[in-house]
Design an enzyme around this catalytic site. Structure first.
Site, PDB file in Angstrom:
ATOM      1  CE1 TYR A 164       0.382 -89.228  19.244  1.00  0.00           C
ATOM      2  CE2 TYR A 164      -1.107 -90.807  20.247  1.00  0.00           C
ATOM      3  CZ  TYR A 164      -0.253 -89.725  20.354  1.00  0.00           C
ATOM      4  OH  TYR A 164      -0.043 -89.145  21.583  1.00  0.00           O
TER       5      TYR A 164
ATOM      6  CG  ASP B  25       9.000 -87.243  22.245  1.00  0.00           C
ATOM      7  OD1 ASP B  25       9.540 -86.396  22.977  1.00  0.00           O
ATOM      8  OD2 ASP B  25       9.547 -88.311  21.906  1.00  0.00           O
TER       9      ASP B  25
END
Length: 400
Positions: free
Chosen positions: A174, A119
């Site tokens: 992540y 993102d």
């Protein structure tokens, strides 16, 4: 006189000249011009032949980048308004001579695929992209020479011809880095940089994070899915918070999560809900209610601290990693460079940006606005009616 070309051309001579023209005879100027053009064509042809002789192979590149100032990883072809990581990468590939210029305009021509879409503002320490390139000499050095210092290609490996980095990826890891004052109780000063996370609070954080492990319906952790959509079910292999550490007088902690895949903003909402519970804004029971059909108001943590740490190819490695032709995609040799990049470009950017923009402190101040009891009201008013899955996404996905 007639031989020097200055006198008027007799009719017979004119006919002879026309005959020579038809037979291919040309004057010295025309011959020189055509010779020069032929030389240029020959040189261009030789350059093209040299490129054609270079082996064009399917490879993967290990990428690391700081996402600050970029509108995500994925390139928006035809739009120069929002700069992405792939814009800089494709430019470097063309300028270094790895791909022809027209492949940069149409990335499908080089079979380009990213493992994960990150993102806006999200960084990566272990992004992997697959593509076909000319295997030129010193390829990594040449690509990196055309990239800014906050984007690096750390490794390259040959893969099978049909390899697709997104489809062959088994799991993604992540990390989410945040100041530990995010876990301080709501009665505590939300901007107290002297706050230190206690072992008891860390234990509670990890107990809550462990609730995400396994397969669950995560429709409440994205704006894209309804509760009855099969794709809302996701499998989380592990999620935990590591021991805190101090940087520039402020304590930080890193939450690590490994899952098969993630939906839009899923990780940020998973972190956001745990923070809301630990701070005392939401009851622990809200986690269990999230798996139900009714809509739950789940806060979304800032994107600043999110980093794509690693992507996993276990099944590919089992099948091709030791076949004598291909290397396993484990990047063990590049680990030191990955760590150094994080310490030099990613963590300092997160810390300095947090200090300057105070994104976490500002987001924490919005938590009282969330209604964590809205589930009961929704269930009473709507029964078992599913919330609409057409709410629209408010950003590019954390992963895929």
């Amino acid at each position: 006189m007639a031989g020097n070309g200055e006198a008027p051309i007799p009719v017979g001579a004119k006919q002879e000249q026309d005959k020579k023209a038809r037979s291919g005879w040309q004057g010295p100027t025309r011959i020189w011009e055509e010779t020069e053009q032929q030389a240029k064509k020959l040189k261009s042809s030789e350059d093209g032949e040299q490129q054609k002789k270079l082996p064009k192979r399917k490879i993967v590149l290990l990428m690391a980048y700081s996402g600050k100032g970029y509108h995500g990883m994925q390139r928006n072809v035809g739009s120069s308004k929002f700069k992405t990581i792939e814009d800089d990468l494709v430019s470097a590939l063309v300028r270094s001579g790895c791909i022809p210029e027209n492949h940069g305009e149409d990335m499908r021509k080089m079979s380009f695929q990213r493992c994960a879409r990150t993102d806006k503002g999200v960084s990566a320490a272990g992004q992997v992209v697959s593509l076909k390139v000319w295997l030129i000499d010193d390829i990594l050095e040449k690509i990196n020479s055309h990239l800014p210092s906050h984007i690096r290609i750390l490794g390259l490996k040959r893969v099978t011809g049909g390899f697709n980095s997104k489809n062959k990826c088994d799991a993604r890891t992540y990390v989410y880095m945040l100041p530990t004052f995010a876990f301080a109780h709501k009665d505590h000063d939300s901007q107290d940089e002297t706050y230190r996370l206690s072992a008891e609070t860390l234990g509670r954080v990890n107990r809550l994070l462990a609730c995400y492990k396994g397969t669950h319906n995560f429709h409440n952790f994205t704006s894209q899915k309804g509760p009855h959509e099969p794709s809302a079910r996701r499998y989380i292999l592990d999620m935990f918070c590591e021991e805190p550490f101090v940087r520039e007088g402020m304590e930080f902690a890193v939450i690590k999560v490994k899952g098969q895949s993630f939906m839009t903003h899923q990780i940020r909402k998973m972190v956001g809900l745990v923070v809301a519970i630990v701070k005392g804004y939401a009851p622990e029971s809200v986690l269990e209610r999230c798996w139900g059909e009714a809509k739950v108001d789940v806060p979304k943590a800032p994107g600043l601290g999110l980093v794509l740490e690693r992507v996993h190819f276990e099944k590919y490695n089992q099948r091709f990693g030791h076949d004598g032709l291909h290397e396993p995609l484990d990047w063990a040799r590049e680990e030191a460079e990955v760590t150094a990049f994080k310490e030099q470009h990613i963590y300092p950017t997160i810390i300095s940006t947090e200090r300057q923009e105070r994104s976490m402190a500002q987001w924490l101040s919005t938590l009282p606005m969330h209604d964590f009891s809205a589930t009961a009201h929704a269930a009473a008013g709507l029964g078992t009616k599913a919330p609409s899955s057409l709410e629209g996404s408010d950003g590019v996905g954390d992963s895929d």
